[in-house]
Write an enzyme that holds these catalytic residues in place. Structure first.
Site, mmCIF file in Angstrom:
data_model
loop_
_atom_site.group_PDB
_atom_site.id
_atom_site.type_symbol
_atom_site.label_atom_id
_atom_site.label_comp_id
_atom_site.label_asym_id
_atom_site.label_seq_id
_atom_site.Cartn_x
_atom_site.Cartn_y
_atom_site.Cartn_z
ATOM 1 N N GLU A 281 0.822 -1.207 0.000
ATOM 2 C CA GLU A 281 0.000 0.000 0.000
ATOM 3 C C GLU A 281 0.860 1.263 0.000
ATOM 4 O O GLU A 281 0.617 2.198 -0.765
ATOM 5 C CB GLU A 281 -0.927 -0.009 1.219
ATOM 6 C CG GLU A 281 -1.925 -1.162 1.209
ATOM 7 C CD GLU A 281 -2.654 -1.348 2.528
ATOM 8 O OE1 GLU A 281 -3.696 -2.028 2.520
ATOM 9 O OE2 GLU A 281 -2.182 -0.844 3.579
ATOM 10 N N GLY B 113 -11.832 -5.632 1.620
ATOM 11 C CA GLY B 113 -12.722 -6.591 0.974
ATOM 12 C C GLY B 113 -14.069 -5.945 0.713
ATOM 13 O O GLY B 113 -14.564 -5.172 1.533
ATOM 14 N N MET C 121 -9.152 -4.017 8.428
ATOM 15 C CA MET C 121 -8.644 -4.344 9.750
ATOM 16 C C MET C 121 -8.129 -3.160 10.567
ATOM 17 O O MET C 121 -7.578 -3.377 11.647
ATOM 18 C CB MET C 121 -7.520 -5.384 9.628
ATOM 19 C CG MET C 121 -7.952 -6.710 9.054
ATOM 20 S SD MET C 121 -6.576 -7.892 9.028
ATOM 21 C CE MET C 121 -7.422 -9.355 8.409
ATOM 22 N N ASP D 214 -10.674 -7.549 -3.166
ATOM 23 C CA ASP D 214 -11.403 -8.819 -3.274
ATOM 24 C C ASP D 214 -12.839 -8.566 -2.846
ATOM 25 O O ASP D 214 -13.188 -7.470 -2.412
ATOM 26 C CB ASP D 214 -10.757 -9.890 -2.387
ATOM 27 C CG ASP D 214 -10.744 -9.480 -0.918
ATOM 28 O OD1 ASP D 214 -11.742 -9.764 -0.222
ATOM 29 O OD2 ASP D 214 -9.760 -8.871 -0.468
#
Length: 254
Positions: A15, A81, A198, A222
């Site tokens: 990232e 996600g 997260m 994803d």
């Protein structure tokens, strides 16, 4: 506020590397084992740091950015996600509300999510999540109306290359990688999440304590189903760049 830098957090090397030469490094400082890069991004004084994954790492680094660098706002750029099946890999979600989905009370094998620090049997509250100032979201989304991200490859887009969508909404945070359609659909339906990751809501919790704004920008790597681990590894490099490009576009507005 004049002279105070922005704090910019990424979780992993995939990232942070997308800021590359756009970040003009001035100096570097190590605190508690974290390397803080002090410089400018798009002409804005910024402290850039790789936190590692998870809520505790994110909370520690956010606290250090406030205590050691007196940051005026905290930003995050990275992947997530997708929960809302109207979105696709490569789309970007800017968090208008951040919720820690894994904090709460389990009864009859079901988790009911509560605000961190609160439960119905101890310090109850009707509050859930951390809201980003609507004026900031409006300002950011207005600036992105005519901004177009590079096409996502046919492989990532499921067959046909396409231009990613940029939207805002609820982002969920928990110390879990979601690779289950049942869990994905429940998180979307019950908590209204567009994306799951997260770190974001932990950053928001600390930022609220310090009374500074925060902004979480996430590209979908994803779609949080059974193929997520494969998709995450395959599309991480391509998708992480989208969040970085969006953040660079809007950083002067923070």
């Amino acid at each position: 506020m004049a002279g105070q830098p922005l704090g910019l957090i990424c979780a992993i090397p995939n990232e942070i590397q997308h800021f590359g030469q756009a970040f003009q490094l001035g100096s570097e400082k190590s605190v508690a084992g974290f390397s803080f890069l002090i410089g400018k991004l798009e002409g804005v004084e910024t402290v850039l740091v790789e936190a590692g994954m998870g809520k505790v790492n994110a909370a520690v680094v956010t606290t250090l950015l406030m205590e050691h660098f007196n940051c005026r706002a905290i930003l995050f750029s990275g992947v997530a996600g997708g929960l809302d099946q109207g979105l696709g890999v490569g789309d970007v979600v800017i968090g208008s509300k951040l919720i820690q989905h894994d904090y709460g009370m389990v009864v009859d094998e079901q988790l009911t999510t509560y605000q961190p620090g609160h439960l119905p049997i101890h310090l109850p509250t009707s509050t859930l999540g951390y809201d980003v100032a609507p004026a900031l979201i409006e300002r950011v989304m207005t600036a992105l109306v005519d901004f177009e991200l590079p096409e996502i490859s046919a492989a990532a887009a499921g067959g046909l290359a396409r231009t990613p969508v940029i939207t805002s909404g609820v982002i969920l945070t928990g110390d879990q990688f979601i690779g289950c359609t049942t869990a994905r659909d429940r998180l979307c339906a019950v908590l209204g999440g567009l994306a799951v990751e997260m770190e974001g809501a932990a950053i928001a919790q600390v930022a609220e304590r310090y009374r500074v704004p925060c902004l979480i920008v996430r590209s979908l790597s994803d779609l949080a189903g059974e193929e997520s681990t494969i998709d995450f590894m395959q599309f991480l490099e391509e998708t992480a760049g989208g969040a970085a490009l969006v953040l660079r576009r809007i950083i002067s507005l923070i």
